[in-house]
Design a protein around this motif. Structure first.
Motif, PDB file in Angstrom:
ATOM      1  N   VAL A   1       0.845  -1.198   0.000  1.00  0.00           N
ATOM      2  CA  VAL A   1       0.000   0.000   0.000  1.00  0.00           C
ATOM      3  C   VAL A   1       0.881   1.249   0.000  1.00  0.00           C
ATOM      4  O   VAL A   1       0.623   2.208  -0.731  1.00  0.00           O
ATOM      5  N   LEU A   2       1.947   1.233   0.815  1.00  0.00           N
ATOM      6  CA  LEU A   2       2.825   2.404   0.903  1.00  0.00           C
ATOM      7  C   LEU A   2       3.574   2.678  -0.398  1.00  0.00           C
ATOM      8  O   LEU A   2       3.924   3.834  -0.668  1.00  0.00           O
ATOM      9  N   VAL A   3       3.787   1.653  -1.207  1.00  0.00           N
ATOM     10  CA  VAL A   3       4.410   1.873  -2.516  1.00  0.00           C
ATOM     11  C   VAL A   3       3.488   2.738  -3.369  1.00  0.00           C
ATOM     12  O   VAL A   3       3.939   3.661  -4.056  1.00  0.00           O
ATOM     13  N   GLN A   4       2.197   2.448  -3.308  1.00  0.00           N
ATOM     14  CA  GLN A   4       1.206   3.197  -4.088  1.00  0.00           C
ATOM     15  C   GLN A   4       0.824   4.519  -3.425  1.00  0.00           C
ATOM     16  O   GLN A   4       0.554   5.499  -4.107  1.00  0.00           O
ATOM     17  N   GLU A   5       0.789   4.515  -2.089  1.00  0.00           N
ATOM     18  CA  GLU A   5       0.354   5.693  -1.320  1.00  0.00           C
ATOM     19  C   GLU A   5       1.351   5.927  -0.183  1.00  0.00           C
ATOM     20  O   GLU A   5       1.112   5.519   0.948  1.00  0.00           O
ATOM     21  N   PRO A   6       2.465   6.593  -0.451  1.00  0.00           N
ATOM     22  CA  PRO A   6       3.532   6.745   0.544  1.00  0.00           C
ATOM     23  C   PRO A   6       3.131   7.463   1.831  1.00  0.00           C
ATOM     24  O   PRO A   6       3.788   7.295   2.854  1.00  0.00           O
ATOM     25  N   ASP A   7       2.052   8.228   1.802  1.00  0.00           N
ATOM     26  CA  ASP A   7       1.611   8.957   2.992  1.00  0.00           C
ATOM     27  C   ASP A   7       0.428   8.296   3.696  1.00  0.00           C
ATOM     28  O   ASP A   7      -0.239   8.940   4.512  1.00  0.00           O
ATOM     29  N   ASN A   8       0.180   7.023   3.423  1.00  0.00           N
ATOM     30  CA  ASN A   8      -0.965   6.331   4.001  1.00  0.00           C
ATOM     31  C   ASN A   8      -0.677   5.975   5.466  1.00  0.00           C
ATOM     32  O   ASN A   8       0.000   4.993   5.766  1.00  0.00           O
ATOM     33  N   ALA A   9      -1.204   6.792   6.368  1.00  0.00           N
ATOM     34  CA  ALA A   9      -0.940   6.607   7.800  1.00  0.00           C
ATOM     35  C   ALA A   9      -1.529   5.302   8.323  1.00  0.00           C
ATOM     36  O   ALA A   9      -0.965   4.679   9.228  1.00  0.00           O
ATOM     37  N   LYS A  10      -2.650   4.868   7.762  1.00  0.00           N
ATOM     38  CA  LYS A  10      -3.262   3.616   8.212  1.00  0.00           C
ATOM     39  C   LYS A  10      -2.317   2.442   7.936  1.00  0.00           C
ATOM     40  O   LYS A  10      -2.147   1.561   8.785  1.00  0.00           O
ATOM     41  N   ALA A  11      -1.680   2.433   6.779  1.00  0.00           N
ATOM     42  CA  ALA A  11      -0.720   1.377   6.454  1.00  0.00           C
ATOM     43  C   ALA A  11       0.502   1.464   7.375  1.00  0.00           C
ATOM     44  O   ALA A  11       1.024   0.436   7.825  1.00  0.00           O
ATOM     45  N   MET A  12       0.938   2.675   7.678  1.00  0.00           N
ATOM     46  CA  MET A  12       2.067   2.851   8.606  1.00  0.00           C
ATOM     47  C   MET A  12       1.724   2.292   9.986  1.00  0.00           C
ATOM     48  O   MET A  12       2.546   1.613  10.614  1.00  0.00           O
ATOM     49  N   ARG A  13       0.504   2.582  10.450  1.00  0.00           N
ATOM     50  CA  ARG A  13       0.065   2.033  11.741  1.00  0.00           C
ATOM     51  C   ARG A  13      -0.027   0.521  11.686  1.00  0.00           C
ATOM     52  O   ARG A  13       0.306  -0.168  12.654  1.00  0.00           O
ATOM     53  N   GLY A  14      -0.470  -0.002  10.555  1.00  0.00           N
ATOM     54  CA  GLY A  14      -0.544  -1.460  10.399  1.00  0.00           C
ATOM     55  C   GLY A  14       0.818  -2.109  10.527  1.00  0.00           C
ATOM     56  O   GLY A  14       0.974  -3.140  11.191  1.00  0.00           O
ATOM     57  N   ILE A  15       1.817  -1.504   9.922  1.00  0.00           N
ATOM     58  CA  ILE A  15       3.188  -2.027  10.037  1.00  0.00           C
ATOM     59  C   ILE A  15       3.648  -1.914  11.487  1.00  0.00           C
ATOM     60  O   ILE A  15       4.252  -2.842  12.030  1.00  0.00           O
ATOM     61  N   GLY A  16       3.335  -0.781  12.115  1.00  0.00           N
ATOM     62  CA  GLY A  16       3.698  -0.616  13.524  1.00  0.00           C
ATOM     63  C   GLY A  16       3.086  -1.695  14.394  1.00  0.00           C
ATOM     64  O   GLY A  16       3.760  -2.263  15.270  1.00  0.00           O
ATOM     65  N   PHE A  17       1.809  -2.001  14.151  1.00  0.00           N
ATOM     66  CA  PHE A  17       1.141  -3.058  14.910  1.00  0.00           C
ATOM     67  C   PHE A  17       1.840  -4.401  14.715  1.00  0.00           C
ATOM     68  O   PHE A  17       2.101  -5.131  15.680  1.00  0.00           O
ATOM     69  N   CYS A  18       2.152  -4.727  13.460  1.00  0.00           N
ATOM     70  CA  CYS A  18       2.846  -5.987  13.173  1.00  0.00           C
ATOM     71  C   CYS A  18       4.186  -6.036  13.899  1.00  0.00           C
ATOM     72  O   CYS A  18       4.573  -7.076  14.453  1.00  0.00           O
ATOM     73  N   ARG A  19       4.895  -4.930  13.895  1.00  0.00           N
ATOM     74  CA  ARG A  19       6.210  -4.862  14.542  1.00  0.00           C
ATOM     75  C   ARG A  19       6.098  -5.030  16.054  1.00  0.00           C
ATOM     76  O   ARG A  19       6.902  -5.723  16.665  1.00  0.00           O
TER      77      ARG A  19
END
Length: 108
Positions: free
Chosen positions: A12-30
């Motif tokens: 998702v971040l490749v297509q939408e680099p500013d997508n905060a929801k995807a960033m939070r998703g990665i944070g959750f996984c981490r």
């Protein structure tokens, strides 16, 4: 599967680099993988991309708590509380922060 979920969020971040929801998703996984430094990076990115989102700040607080950076955790939780005092991640994170601070005082 956390690895698959993180891969999808990264796509998702490749297509939408500013997508905060995807960033939070990665944070959750981490966080779930106990990669607190990686989680702090992702939640930090999310909080910069979407500073009015309590989940981003609560996640950052939780990641900092995992890194034993209590002052940074407290600052992030304070920002989350200013946005949404009933945020569930905030409530639990603040409880854990208070326990960590109390344990630190006992060890002094």
């Amino acid at each position: 599967n956390l690895t698959a979920a993180e891969t999808e969020y990264r796509q998702v971040l490749v297509q939408e680099p500013d997508n905060a929801k995807a960033m939070r998703g990665i944070g959750f996984c981490r966080i779930r993988q106990a990669d607190y430094a990686g989680a702090a990076q992702s939640y930090g990115d999310a909080s910069r991309a979407e500073p009015g989102n309590a989940d981003s700040w609560s996640g950052l607080g939780s990641a900092c708590l995992g890194l034993q950076k209590l002052d940074e955790a407290e600052a992030a939780f304070a920002k989350a509380q200013a946005i949404d005092p009933r945020n569930i991640m905030l409530v639990k994170g603040t409880e854990l922060l208070n326990q960590a601070k109390a344990a630190g005082k006992e060890n002094q």
